[in-house]
Structure formats: C-alpha cells, structure tokens
Design a protein around this motif. Structure first.
Motif, PDB file in Angstrom:
ATOM      1  N   ALA A   1       0.722  -0.987  -0.054  1.00  0.00           N
ATOM      2  CA  ALA A   1      -0.049   0.051  -0.031  1.00  0.00           C
ATOM      3  C   ALA A   1       0.781   1.224   0.052  1.00  0.00           C
ATOM      4  N   GLN A   2       1.987   1.124   0.731  1.00  0.00           N
ATOM      5  CA  GLN A   2       2.943   2.410   0.766  1.00  0.00           C
ATOM      6  C   GLN A   2       3.511   2.514  -0.546  1.00  0.00           C
ATOM      7  N   LEU A   3       3.839   1.421  -1.201  1.00  0.00           N
ATOM      8  CA  LEU A   3       4.356   1.596  -2.523  1.00  0.00           C
ATOM      9  C   LEU A   3       3.405   2.284  -3.441  1.00  0.00           C
ATOM     10  N   GLY A   4       2.034   1.943  -3.427  1.00  0.00           N
ATOM     11  CA  GLY A   4       0.942   2.311  -4.299  1.00  0.00           C
ATOM     12  C   GLY A   4       0.594   3.959  -4.200  1.00  0.00           C
ATOM     13  N   GLU A   5       0.762   4.172  -2.850  1.00  0.00           N
ATOM     14  CA  GLU A   5       0.742   5.653  -2.406  1.00  0.00           C
ATOM     15  C   GLU A   5       1.751   6.549  -2.861  1.00  0.00           C
ATOM     16  N   LEU A   6       3.020   5.902  -2.960  1.00  0.00           N
ATOM     17  CA  LEU A   6       4.256   6.690  -3.336  1.00  0.00           C
ATOM     18  C   LEU A   6       4.382   6.766  -4.743  1.00  0.00           C
ATOM     19  N   SER A   7       4.039   5.760  -5.485  1.00  0.00           N
ATOM     20  CA  SER A   7       3.964   5.665  -7.029  1.00  0.00           C
ATOM     21  C   SER A   7       2.940   6.961  -7.486  1.00  0.00           C
ATOM     22  N   ASP A   8       1.947   7.070  -6.792  1.00  0.00           N
ATOM     23  CA  ASP A   8       0.871   8.104  -7.150  1.00  0.00           C
ATOM     24  C   ASP A   8       1.479   9.655  -7.076  1.00  0.00           C
ATOM     25  N   LYS A   9       2.180   9.653  -5.801  1.00  0.00           N
ATOM     26  CA  LYS A   9       2.712  10.910  -5.573  1.00  0.00           C
ATOM     27  C   LYS A   9       3.882  11.300  -6.568  1.00  0.00           C
ATOM     28  N   LEU A  10       4.752  10.380  -6.929  1.00  0.00           N
ATOM     29  CA  LEU A  10       5.805  10.674  -7.788  1.00  0.00           C
ATOM     30  C   LEU A  10       5.402  10.426  -9.311  1.00  0.00           C
ATOM     31  N   ASP A  11       4.233  10.336  -9.614  1.00  0.00           N
ATOM     32  CA  ASP A  11       3.461  10.387 -10.905  1.00  0.00           C
ATOM     33  C   ASP A  11       4.246   9.148 -11.590  1.00  0.00           C
ATOM     34  N   LEU A  12       4.318   7.848 -11.192  1.00  0.00           N
ATOM     35  CA  LEU A  12       4.797   6.683 -11.651  1.00  0.00           C
ATOM     36  C   LEU A  12       3.520   5.783 -11.762  1.00  0.00           C
ATOM     37  N   LEU A  13       4.083   4.932 -13.086  1.00  0.00           N
ATOM     38  CA  LEU A  13       2.998   3.839 -13.193  1.00  0.00           C
ATOM     39  C   LEU A  13       2.923   2.865 -11.720  1.00  0.00           C
ATOM     40  N   ASP A  14       4.046   2.300 -11.572  1.00  0.00           N
ATOM     41  CA  ASP A  14       4.214   1.748 -10.224  1.00  0.00           C
ATOM     42  C   ASP A  14       5.542   1.440  -9.696  1.00  0.00           C
ATOM     43  N   ILE A  15       5.686   1.108  -8.520  1.00  0.00           N
ATOM     44  CA  ILE A  15       6.885   0.760  -7.824  1.00  0.00           C
ATOM     45  C   ILE A  15       7.043  -0.625  -7.338  1.00  0.00           C
ATOM     46  N   THR A  16       7.892  -1.433  -7.757  1.00  0.00           N
ATOM     47  CA  THR A  16       8.476  -2.707  -7.475  1.00  0.00           C
ATOM     48  C   THR A  16       9.730  -2.565  -6.539  1.00  0.00           C
ATOM     49  N   LEU A  17       9.648  -3.606  -5.358  1.00  0.00           N
ATOM     50  CA  LEU A  17      10.991  -3.550  -4.715  1.00  0.00           C
ATOM     51  C   LEU A  17      11.496  -5.182  -5.026  1.00  0.00           C
ATOM     52  N   LEU A  18      12.936  -5.221  -5.570  1.00  0.00           N
ATOM     53  CA  LEU A  18      13.619  -6.637  -5.635  1.00  0.00           C
ATOM     54  C   LEU A  18      14.316  -7.109  -4.399  1.00  0.00           C
ATOM     55  N   GLN A  19      14.017  -8.420  -4.004  1.00  0.00           N
ATOM     56  CA  GLN A  19      14.782  -8.931  -2.950  1.00  0.00           C
ATOM     57  C   GLN A  19      15.610 -10.043  -3.552  1.00  0.00           C
ATOM     58  N   ARG A  20      17.010 -10.166  -2.975  1.00  0.00           N
ATOM     59  CA  ARG A  20      17.929 -11.247  -3.249  1.00  0.00           C
ATOM     60  C   ARG A  20      17.593 -12.349  -2.358  1.00  0.00           C
ATOM     61  N   THR A  21      17.504 -13.697  -2.916  1.00  0.00           N
ATOM     62  CA  THR A  21      17.345 -14.905  -2.441  1.00  0.00           C
ATOM     63  C   THR A  21      18.468 -15.686  -2.728  1.00  0.00           C
ATOM     64  N   PRO A  22      18.587 -16.791  -1.986  1.00  0.00           N
ATOM     65  CA  PRO A  22      20.120 -17.549  -2.196  1.00  0.00           C
ATOM     66  C   PRO A  22      20.230 -17.975  -3.639  1.00  0.00           C
ATOM     67  N   ASP A  23      19.312 -18.236  -4.441  1.00  0.00           N
ATOM     68  CA  ASP A  23      19.720 -18.788  -5.886  1.00  0.00           C
ATOM     69  C   ASP A  23      18.844 -17.723  -6.774  1.00  0.00           C
ATOM     70  N   ASN A  24      18.309 -16.510  -6.390  1.00  0.00           N
ATOM     71  CA  ASN A  24      17.468 -15.870  -7.342  1.00  0.00           C
ATOM     72  C   ASN A  24      17.355 -14.265  -6.802  1.00  0.00           C
ATOM     73  N   ILE A  25      16.692 -13.597  -7.566  1.00  0.00           N
ATOM     74  CA  ILE A  25      16.291 -12.260  -7.106  1.00  0.00           C
ATOM     75  C   ILE A  25      14.695 -12.217  -7.595  1.00  0.00           C
ATOM     76  N   ILE A  26      13.950 -11.807  -6.712  1.00  0.00           N
ATOM     77  CA  ILE A  26      12.408 -11.854  -7.025  1.00  0.00           C
ATOM     78  C   ILE A  26      11.892 -10.469  -6.872  1.00  0.00           C
ATOM     79  N   LEU A  27      10.654 -10.239  -7.244  1.00  0.00           N
ATOM     80  CA  LEU A  27      10.028  -9.074  -7.287  1.00  0.00           C
ATOM     81  C   LEU A  27       9.259  -9.327  -6.019  1.00  0.00           C
ATOM     82  N   ALA A  28       9.712  -8.777  -4.744  1.00  0.00           N
ATOM     83  CA  ALA A  28       9.109  -9.146  -3.363  1.00  0.00           C
ATOM     84  C   ALA A  28       7.930  -8.364  -3.094  1.00  0.00           C
TER      85      ALA A  28
END
Length: 582
Positions: free
Chosen positions: A90-117
């Motif tokens: 929800a924070q990301l949705g509110e922030l993307s609206d304020k920054l006039d972006l389509l969306d914001i995604t956070l990427l997290q590193r796992t032991p064997d991959n990088i996922i859109l967390a």
C-alpha cells in the motif's frame, strides 16, 4: 562521277549520324536512369539522416526518462524503510501516485534468485528474474558492486535502466523500468512508467514512425520505408514464454523496428544480410503486385550501440538497415518526358548537321584551289627556312675557322690555345652529357649545368656505365633522387664566395649495386649529423625551405632496398652516397 561521290558521301554521313544518334539515345537513357538512381540515393540519404536524428532524439529522450526514474528512486528511498519487511504494498502504491509513476516494485535477493518481492502492482509480486537475460546480470551487479558494467542499457551512479520493453506481468503493455541500489537498503528500488504515458507522445510528434509517415506523404515515388534489424530480420518475431505461460514479445528484437514491409520479396533476407555485411547499398529491380518497383537496402552505422536494438542473443548492435521501396512508374514517366525532348533534339541536330555538311562541301570546292596554292607557298617557305638554318650553321662554323686562322697568322699562340680550349671544352662537355647513356639523367645534368652557370657554381659531373643500366629503377625516381641532392648542394654553396662554390655529382654501376655520390663544400658539417636530417619537414636552412628534399630521397632509396649515408671524410666537404642493389 563527282555527283555519285557526293551522293555516296551524303548517304554515308547520314548513316553515321543515325548510328551515332541511336547510340547517344540509349546511352542517354542509361545515363538518365543512373541519374534517377542517384537522385533516389540522395533522397534515401536525406531520409537516412532524418531517421537517424529522430532515432537519436528518441534515445536521448529515453535517457532523460532514465534520469527521472533515478531521481524518483532516490525520493522513494527517503520515504521508505530500509528493511523490506517493514515496507507495505500500500505504501508503494501511495508513493507511486505521488511521484507520478505507473508503479514501484522492490527486488529482493534470495540464495538462488532475485525476485519481485513487493510492488504496487499485484501482478508483479513473486516473479523470478533468473531467466531475464541480461536484466538478471544487471541486478546481480547492482547488489554486488552497486554499479552495472554490462554493455547495454543506461548506466548511472547506483542505477541502471533498460529500454522500453514488453512487461512480463502484462504482455500487452510496454514499460520502462529503472533500478536503484546504493547499499543502504536490503532491496533494489524499481520505479517504472508506461510507454503510452511518455514515449508514445514523443513518437507521435517527432518519432521515426511519424517521420516515415510524413516522408511517404511528401515523396510520391517512394511507397514504403522500413527500419530493419539485420540480425533478427531473418528469424522473424522473437518471443518467450513467461512463468504464467503467456507469450512475451521482445520490442528490442523486433525484425521491423519502424515502418512496414508490405512489398515482401524472396531475396529480402539475403539482401539485408548483404547490405549489413558489406556496408554498402544493395539494389533490387523487380515487379510485385502488378507494379515495377525498386528496393534499396541501405546499411546505417551508429556511433554508439543502441540499447533499443539488440541481436538474437540480446547484445546491442551498431548498425541497422534502412529499406526504401520506390515505384518505377513515376521514374518511367520522368524518363519518357525527357526522351521526347531528346528525340526532338536528335532530329534537329541531324538536319542541321546535313545542312552544315552541304554548305561545307560547297565551300570546299570553292576554296580547293586556294588551299593548294597556300600549301605550295607554305612548302616553299619551309624549304627556305631549312636552307636558312643550314646557312646559319655554316656561317657559325666559318666564324670559328676564320678566328682560329687569324690567331695562327698572327702567331698568337696563347690566345689560340685558350680559344680552341674553350671551343673544345664546349664540345667535350656536350659529348660528356650525351655519353652518360641514360637519357633522363643526361637531360637532368644538362639542366643542372645551365642552372649552375646562372648561379656561378662550378658543377663537376662524372657518370659512367649507365648505358648498360639494367635495373628496375624508374628514370623518374633516378632524376628525383639526383635532382633533390644537387639542389640541396646548390642551396648550401650559394652562400659562399664564388671561388668556393663547388659541387660534384658522380654515378656509376658497380658490382652488385648502382652508386650515386653528390658532394659539396660545407663549413658547418655538424648540422648535418642530426638523426632527423631525413625526417619530413626537418630543415637546417631558413624558413623558405619545407624540408622535404632529403625525405623524398630517403623514401625512394628505401623503396628499392638501398642505402643513403652521409660521409664527411674530407675537410670542409660533405658527400651523400646512394647505393641501390641490383
């Protein structure tokens, strides 16, 4: 008989004019076609420049969007908790609206991959990126080194962005993503925008597609323009299957980058490949759909590899192929119009030529006797001139004999000796020059002797065995070497008193090599010991000399695998010795 000759001549001339005009007609036709091809090439070049400017503008615009995404990433970093677990979608949705972006995604590193967390777009959450080449490699470099070094995309401090591309979560949309990581958070910040919101507006106004549309509207002879990716064009549209089983296109690998290819031909793939590999224009003259068309394939090289154009392996390319299709009918209409004019010109020129020929024959008949008389008078004048020349030569000979006889009668022995010595010297000098054996060198030495006399320089020339010269050395190169060395010697001794102006030039054929030696008096031999003496532009003289003489000599000697050296074994004398093997 005279009338038959006249009639035969007229017929022959008429036939010759007809053949000449026919050849001229078809030659002109070919020339006009070539000119129109050049005109098409010129138009194509203008289109190429315009498209390249527009494409570069789009690239710059994308880079500006990338900078905006980086700025948005930094703003988001300040607004979000550095720990991923403490950030909500929800924070990301509110922030993307304020920054006039389509969306914001956070990427997290796992032991064997990088996922859109986490993401403001629910469709993004949980997607894995290990198969996203080269995106996954860029993510790893951001996490490991806080910078990206792959040869693709836009690289800024702690930031990387790829070009506009189809979205994996919604394959019908085209977005541009930015990725920021400076080590202060345990995730990569990924803000992104939609193509429809930003780039589409630019493309509709000044983009390549808009430019192609306007060009087609303004050039009636050009019916189609396409910007082709030469690497993926033979392979067709490239797609992959996402984790959800959807077919995902790759915008950067599209075979037709801009424009269309409605006039497809079986040789298109081969011609695109040929133009790309040979970096040269390729022409195709053919008929399609009842039209006579010309296709032109133009390779266009770009200074920097573009992130928006990649090959089948995902590597950026530095060349694309611009394809133009021209309707030959418009070209043929221009040719037909010009041919009508040419035919009229040929007809008028033929009639005028026959009229001029007729008048010329009449004038010839009237002036024939006059020309015969004139020729006789000219012949007599030439014979008289010949006798005059003989008498002049005889007169000079008699003068010499009479002078010698007078000196003998008056018992002026010393004067007689000096006169005959001077006369014999002139004869001997000329004989020596003639006996050099090589006409080119003989002519050069005769010229330099005359030059030396005018400059009050004593030039001693001694050349032997050059009549047996059997070398691969060009006469032009021999005279260039000797001429430059003698000129340098003249320049040096001219500054000395007249009695010291001495130059020597020798040449002979030795066992295994040809040798030339040019020497002269020189008070300052130290200045010629500089190793740069044979370098182009280096001179020990005043600014009026360009320093090329010895450099030319050295280059010619090197060409024939020979040697040139400076010898100073006599006091106040310097010699340049050239040896060329044979």
């Amino acid at each position: 008989m005279s009338r038959n000759v006249w009639l035969l001549t007229v017929i022959l001339i008429t036939v010759l004019l007809g053949v000449n005009n026919t050849i001229y007609y078809f030659t002109t036709k070919e020339s006009l076609e070539d000119n129109l091809r050049h005109e098409l090439e010129s138009v194509a070049k203008q289109i190429q420049i315009s498209i390249e400017l527009s494409r570069n503008g789009a690239e710059v615009y994308q880079e500006q969007i990338g900078r905006e995404l980086r700025a948005a990433s930094i703003a988001a970093q300040f607004a979000l908790n550095p720990e991923l677990e403490k950030v909500t979608n929800a924070q990301l949705g509110e922030l993307s609206d304020k920054l006039d972006l389509l969306d914001i995604t956070l990427l997290q590193r796992t032991p064997d991959n990088i996922i859109l967390a986490k993401s403001s777009d629910p469709g993004q959450i949980g997607l894995k990126t290990k198969t996203w080449d080269p995106w996954y490699k860029a993510f790893k470099q951001l996490f490991d080194e806080r910078r990206v070094t792959i040869d693709w995309g836009q690289k800024l401090e702690n930031f990387w962005s790829g070009p506009f591309e189809f979205s994996s979560s919604d394959t019908s949309k085209v977005n541009k993503w930015g990725y920021y990581y400076d080590g202060t958070t345990d995730y990569i910040i990924d803000p992104y925008i939609s193509f429809d919101d930003r780039q589409l507006h630019y493309e509709e106004r000044t983009g390549v597609s808009r430019l192609i549309t306007r060009t087609l509207g303004e050039n009636s002879s050009i019916v189609e323009i396409a910007v082709i990716n030469p690497h993926t064009f033979p392979l067709g549209t490239r797609t992959t299957i996402t984790e959800e089983g959807k077919e995902l296109k790759h915008m950067t690998q599209e075979p037709i980058i801009s424009g269309s290819n409605r006039f497809k031909h079986d040789s298109d793939k081969a011609n695109v490949k040929l133009a790309n590999e040979q970096d040269d224009y390729v022409w195709l003259d053919t008929h399609m759909d009842g039209k006579h068309i010309i296709k032109l394939y133009i390779p266009v090289s770009i200074d920097e590899k573009s992130a928006s154009m990649v090959d089948e392996n995902g590597d950026p390319i530095n060349r694309y192929v611009l394809m133009l299709v021209a309707d030959y009918k418009s070209i043929q209409d221009k040719l037909d119009k010009q041919f009508v004019g040419i035919i009229l010109i040929i007809a008028i020129v033929t009639l005028l030529s026959l009229l001029v020929l007729y008048l010329a024959f009449i004038a010839y008949r009237k002036s024939r006797d006059k020309l015969v008389r004139k020729a006789q008078e000219t012949y007599v004048d030439e014979v008289n001139g010949l006798f005059q020349s003989i008498r002049a030569q005889r007169h000079d000979f008699m003068n010499h004999v009479q002078t010698i006889h007078s000196f003998a009668q008056m018992n002026k022995t010393e004067e007689l000796k000096r006169y005959t010595a001077e006369l014999a010297g002139e004869i001997r000098e000329m004989n020596d020059i003639i006996n050099i054996g090589n006409p080119a060198i003989a002519a050069l030495i005769r010229s330099k002797i005359s030059q030396a006399e005018a400059m009050r320089i004593k030039l001693k020339a001694d050349f032997t065995d050059l009549n047996k010269l059997e070398l691969g050395v060009k006469s032009l190169d021999l005279t260039r070497m000797l001429g430059n060395l003698i000129d340098n010697a003249f320049d040096e001794v001219q500054s000395y008193a007249e009695e010291r102006r001495c130059v020597s030039a020798r040449g002979c054929q030795q066992e295994g090599y040809l040798e030339f030696v040019v020497s002269n008096i020189c008070d300052d031999t130290a200045k010629l010991s500089d190793k740069r003496i044979f370098d182009p532009g280096y001179s020990t003289k005043n600014d009026a000399h360009n320093g090329l003489g010895l450099a030319i000599v050295k280059s010619i000697v090197d060409q024939y695998k020979g040697t040139v050296r400076i010898v100073m074994d006599k006091e106040d004398w310097i010699a340049f010795i050239i040896r060329i093997p044979h």
